[in-house]
Write a protein that holds these residues in place. Structure first.
Motif, PDB file in Angstrom:
ATOM      1  N   ASP A 163      -8.222   0.792  -5.056  1.00 16.79           N
ATOM      2  CA  ASP A 163      -7.422   1.276  -4.410  1.00 16.79           C
ATOM      3  C   ASP A 163      -8.033   1.588  -3.198  1.00 16.79           C
ATOM      4  O   ASP A 163      -7.414   2.040  -2.372  1.00 16.79           O
ATOM      5  CB  ASP A 163      -7.248   2.806  -5.244  1.00 16.79           C
ATOM      6  N   LYS A 164      -9.036   1.934  -3.283  1.00 17.85           N
ATOM      7  CA  LYS A 164     -10.048   2.897  -1.667  1.00 17.85           C
ATOM      8  C   LYS A 164      -9.616   1.641  -0.764  1.00 17.85           C
ATOM      9  O   LYS A 164      -9.813   2.117   0.433  1.00 17.85           O
ATOM     10  CB  LYS A 164     -11.358   2.821  -1.933  1.00 17.85           C
ATOM     11  N   LYS A 165      -9.864   0.551  -0.766  1.00 19.89           N
ATOM     12  CA  LYS A 165      -9.499  -0.877  -0.225  1.00 19.89           C
ATOM     13  C   LYS A 165      -8.186  -0.386   0.128  1.00 19.89           C
ATOM     14  O   LYS A 165      -8.010  -0.302   1.808  1.00 19.89           O
ATOM     15  CB  LYS A 165      -9.725  -2.762  -0.516  1.00 19.89           C
ATOM     16  N   LYS A 166      -7.651  -0.480  -0.727  1.00 14.41           N
ATOM     17  CA  LYS A 166      -6.153   0.189  -0.563  1.00 14.41           C
ATOM     18  C   LYS A 166      -5.920   0.992   1.064  1.00 14.41           C
ATOM     19  O   LYS A 166      -4.462   1.389   1.533  1.00 14.41           O
ATOM     20  CB  LYS A 166      -4.853  -0.026  -1.579  1.00 14.41           C
ATOM     21  N   ASP A 167      -6.423   2.188   0.292  1.00 15.73           N
ATOM     22  CA  ASP A 167      -6.499   3.606   1.108  1.00 15.73           C
ATOM     23  C   ASP A 167      -6.895   2.951   2.416  1.00 15.73           C
ATOM     24  O   ASP A 167      -5.855   3.510   3.436  1.00 15.73           O
ATOM     25  CB  ASP A 167      -6.659   4.146   0.401  1.00 15.73           C
ATOM     26  N   TYR A 168      -7.303   2.640   2.481  1.00 17.71           N
ATOM     27  CA  TYR A 168      -8.232   2.327   4.199  1.00 17.71           C
ATOM     28  C   TYR A 168      -7.648   1.462   5.016  1.00 17.71           C
ATOM     29  O   TYR A 168      -7.427   1.711   6.625  1.00 17.71           O
ATOM     30  CB  TYR A 168      -9.735   1.406   4.009  1.00 17.71           C
ATOM     31  N   LYS A 169      -6.358   0.381   4.034  1.00 15.48           N
ATOM     32  CA  LYS A 169      -5.758  -0.831   4.791  1.00 15.48           C
ATOM     33  C   LYS A 169      -4.509   0.056   4.958  1.00 15.48           C
ATOM     34  O   LYS A 169      -4.130   0.408   6.747  1.00 15.48           O
ATOM     35  CB  LYS A 169      -5.325  -1.542   3.700  1.00 15.48           C
ATOM     36  N   ALA A 170      -3.841   1.535   4.553  1.00 17.77           N
ATOM     37  CA  ALA A 170      -2.823   1.747   4.843  1.00 17.77           C
ATOM     38  C   ALA A 170      -3.230   3.353   6.117  1.00 17.77           C
ATOM     39  O   ALA A 170      -2.530   3.149   6.831  1.00 17.77           O
ATOM     40  CB  ALA A 170      -2.403   3.167   3.909  1.00 17.77           C
ATOM     41  N   LEU A 171      -4.466   3.950   5.541  1.00 20.27           N
ATOM     42  CA  LEU A 171      -5.149   4.648   6.546  1.00 20.27           C
ATOM     43  C   LEU A 171      -5.301   3.410   8.256  1.00 20.27           C
ATOM     44  O   LEU A 171      -4.466   4.081   9.316  1.00 20.27           O
ATOM     45  CB  LEU A 171      -6.270   5.514   6.640  1.00 20.27           C
ATOM     46  N   PHE A 172      -5.714   2.498   8.117  1.00 19.42           N
ATOM     47  CA  PHE A 172      -5.962   1.616   9.673  1.00 19.42           C
ATOM     48  C   PHE A 172      -4.692   1.641   9.927  1.00 19.42           C
ATOM     49  O   PHE A 172      -4.446   1.846  11.019  1.00 19.42           O
ATOM     50  CB  PHE A 172      -6.498   0.493   8.420  1.00 19.42           C
ATOM     51  N   LEU A 173      -3.305   1.713   9.086  1.00 16.75           N
ATOM     52  CA  LEU A 173      -1.934   0.532   9.732  1.00 16.75           C
ATOM     53  C   LEU A 173      -1.845   2.025  10.252  1.00 16.75           C
ATOM     54  O   LEU A 173      -1.605   1.981  11.572  1.00 16.75           O
ATOM     55  CB  LEU A 173      -1.288   0.148   8.352  1.00 16.75           C
ATOM     56  N   ILE A 174      -1.931   3.650  10.230  1.00 13.96           N
ATOM     57  CA  ILE A 174      -1.472   4.479  10.668  1.00 13.96           C
ATOM     58  C   ILE A 174      -2.192   4.811  11.185  1.00 13.96           C
ATOM     59  O   ILE A 174      -1.149   4.912  13.067  1.00 13.96           O
ATOM     60  CB  ILE A 174      -1.948   5.859   9.657  1.00 13.96           C
TER      61      ILE A 174
ATOM     62  N   VAL B  41       0.898  -1.516   0.079  1.00 14.01           N
ATOM     63  CA  VAL B  41       0.156   0.058  -0.085  1.00 14.01           C
ATOM     64  C   VAL B  41       0.788   1.207  -0.145  1.00 14.01           C
ATOM     65  O   VAL B  41       0.411   2.268   0.322  1.00 14.01           O
ATOM     66  CB  VAL B  41      -1.024  -0.601   1.782  1.00 14.01           C
ATOM     67  N   LEU B  42       1.714   1.176  -0.497  1.00 13.64           N
ATOM     68  CA  LEU B  42       3.143   2.031  -0.517  1.00 13.64           C
ATOM     69  C   LEU B  42       2.785   3.121  -1.179  1.00 13.64           C
ATOM     70  O   LEU B  42       2.297   4.720  -1.215  1.00 13.64           O
ATOM     71  CB  LEU B  42       4.539   1.837  -0.701  1.00 13.64           C
ATOM     72  N   ASP B  43       2.012   2.654  -2.414  1.00 14.64           N
ATOM     73  CA  ASP B  43       1.578   4.203  -3.589  1.00 14.64           C
ATOM     74  C   ASP B  43       0.657   4.763  -3.181  1.00 14.64           C
ATOM     75  O   ASP B  43       0.469   5.582  -3.170  1.00 14.64           O
ATOM     76  CB  ASP B  43       1.630   3.514  -4.883  1.00 14.64           C
ATOM     77  N   MET B  44      -0.566   4.474  -2.014  1.00 21.54           N
ATOM     78  CA  MET B  44      -1.411   5.214  -1.050  1.00 21.54           C
ATOM     79  C   MET B  44      -1.103   6.255  -0.480  1.00 21.54           C
ATOM     80  O   MET B  44      -1.798   7.258  -0.533  1.00 21.54           O
ATOM     81  CB  MET B  44      -2.458   4.359   0.088  1.00 21.54           C
ATOM     82  N   ILE B  45       0.696   6.246   0.056  1.00 23.80           N
ATOM     83  CA  ILE B  45       1.158   6.972   1.003  1.00 23.80           C
ATOM     84  C   ILE B  45       1.674   7.886  -0.369  1.00 23.80           C
ATOM     85  O   ILE B  45       1.875   9.420   0.231  1.00 23.80           O
ATOM     86  CB  ILE B  45       1.609   6.465   1.662  1.00 23.80           C
ATOM     87  N   THR B  46       2.429   7.994  -0.466  1.00 20.31           N
ATOM     88  CA  THR B  46       2.908   8.776  -1.781  1.00 20.31           C
ATOM     89  C   THR B  46       2.707   9.322  -3.605  1.00 20.31           C
ATOM     90  O   THR B  46       3.032  10.174  -3.409  1.00 20.31           O
ATOM     91  CB  THR B  46       4.229   7.806  -2.707  1.00 20.31           C
ATOM     92  N   ASP B  47       1.501   8.506  -3.406  1.00 24.54           N
ATOM     93  CA  ASP B  47       0.540   9.061  -4.444  1.00 24.54           C
ATOM     94  C   ASP B  47      -1.055   9.463  -4.434  1.00 24.54           C
ATOM     95  O   ASP B  47      -1.725  10.252  -4.864  1.00 24.54           O
ATOM     96  CB  ASP B  47       1.066   8.322  -6.347  1.00 24.54           C
ATOM     97  N   GLY B  48      -1.712   8.583  -3.678  1.00 23.32           N
ATOM     98  CA  GLY B  48      -3.069   8.498  -3.380  1.00 23.32           C
ATOM     99  C   GLY B  48      -3.580   8.156  -4.402  1.00 23.32           C
ATOM    100  O   GLY B  48      -3.193   7.065  -4.897  1.00 23.32           O
ATOM    101  N   ILE B  49      -5.278   8.415  -4.767  1.00 23.32           N
ATOM    102  CA  ILE B  49      -6.139   7.728  -4.605  1.00 23.32           C
ATOM    103  C   ILE B  49      -5.603   8.507  -6.226  1.00 23.32           C
ATOM    104  O   ILE B  49      -6.351   9.816  -6.099  1.00 23.32           O
ATOM    105  CB  ILE B  49      -7.098   7.713  -4.538  1.00 23.32           C
ATOM    106  N   THR B  50      -6.163   8.360  -7.520  1.00 26.61           N
ATOM    107  CA  THR B  50      -6.409   9.039  -9.214  1.00 26.61           C
ATOM    108  C   THR B  50      -8.574   8.841  -8.930  1.00 26.61           C
ATOM    109  O   THR B  50      -9.006   8.083  -8.438  1.00 26.61           O
ATOM    110  CB  THR B  50      -5.905   8.465  -9.918  1.00 26.61           C
ATOM    111  N   PRO B  51      -8.582  10.535  -8.547  1.00 27.06           N
ATOM    112  CA  PRO B  51     -10.402  11.056  -8.335  1.00 27.06           C
ATOM    113  C   PRO B  51     -10.575  10.356 -10.143  1.00 27.06           C
ATOM    114  O   PRO B  51     -10.070   9.870 -10.672  1.00 27.06           O
ATOM    115  CB  PRO B  51     -10.128  12.295  -8.745  1.00 27.06           C
TER     116      PRO B  51
END
Length: 232
Positions: free
Chosen positions: A62-73, A36-46
């Motif tokens: 991508d949204k699932k991956k973003d939630y996963k990264a946010l959960f880790l934080i 999920v590193l790309d969610m931190i560096t690039d985020g989600i394309t609208p």
């Protein structure tokens, strides 16, 4: 704690006010491991209004991956830092807030690095210090520099040690400079050579001390006899 069937260790470092640098490095490794590193560096394309089915499917993934990264934080910050990011709707936003909050850490690292570099240049072996102890001191200072973002190369390490030894190592330094390619010598090879030389010097010193005692003993016995005669 499980995410996408990948077990996440429960003993991860928790961000507080004093450990951001170490936490930052650990989290980037964790993001990479969880893909999920790309969610931190690039985020989600609208998603556009006329998005295709494939684009919609990718956005959902991508949204699932973003939630996963946010959960880790969320899982790796203390209560004070959670207050900073708890309402963020994306991992990239939360990550950016924490980076900005701890921007001073990077400035402090620069100051510490300059201090460590000065100490590294001024470091000298002490007269009665053993090679192992001195190499340990140089290595420790090198590790402190590395933690601030600048690693000491093998070549610089070898050069530093050779030019800062006590005069009793002058002979071995000259020999190494003449017989070895210092550009390819490792610090372990250098330490091994210096310790072997140190051991030989110690053995010679002990032999000389024993010889001195052996030669001195007859004279000492004669002086004792003379002292006894005078006493009588």
């Amino acid at each position: 704690m499980f995410v996408s069937n990948d077990k996440i260790p429960t003993n991860l470092l928790i961000l507080d006010s004093k450990n951001y640098d170490k936490w930052h490095k650990q989290m980037k490794v964790l993001f990479g491991y969880q893909d999920v590193l790309d969610m931190i560096t690039d985020g989600i394309t609208p998603l556009g209004k006329e998005a295709t089915a494939a684009q919609q499917a990718k956005f959902k993934e991508d949204k699932k991956k973003d939630y996963k990264a946010l959960f880790l934080i969320h899982s790796c910050v203390d209560s004070d830092n959670f207050e900073k990011v708890g309402d963020c709707d994306s991992a990239k936003t939360a990550w950016g807030i924490l980076e900005k909050a701890y921007a001073g850490v990077d400035k402090a690292k620069v100051v510490r690095l300059q201090t460590h570099k000065r100490q590294f240049e001024l470091l000298q072996m002490e007269d009665k210090e053993m090679i192992n102890d001195y190499v340990t001191r140089v290595t420790r200072l090198g590790s402190q520099m590395k933690s601030c973002g600048e690693a000491v190369s093998e070549q610089n390490f070898v050069s530093k040690v050779l030019r800062s030894l006590t005069p009793r190592f002058d002979n071995i330094v000259v020999a190494l400079e003449e017989s070895k390619d210092l550009k390819t010598m490792t610090k372990d090879e250098l330490q091994s050579s210096l310790e072997a030389h140190e051991q030989r010097m110690d053995e010679r010193g002990n032999d000389k001390a024993k010889a001195k005692v052996a030669f001195a003993s007859p004279f000492q016995r004669e002086e004792q006899e003379i002292e006894r005669e005078i006493a009588f």
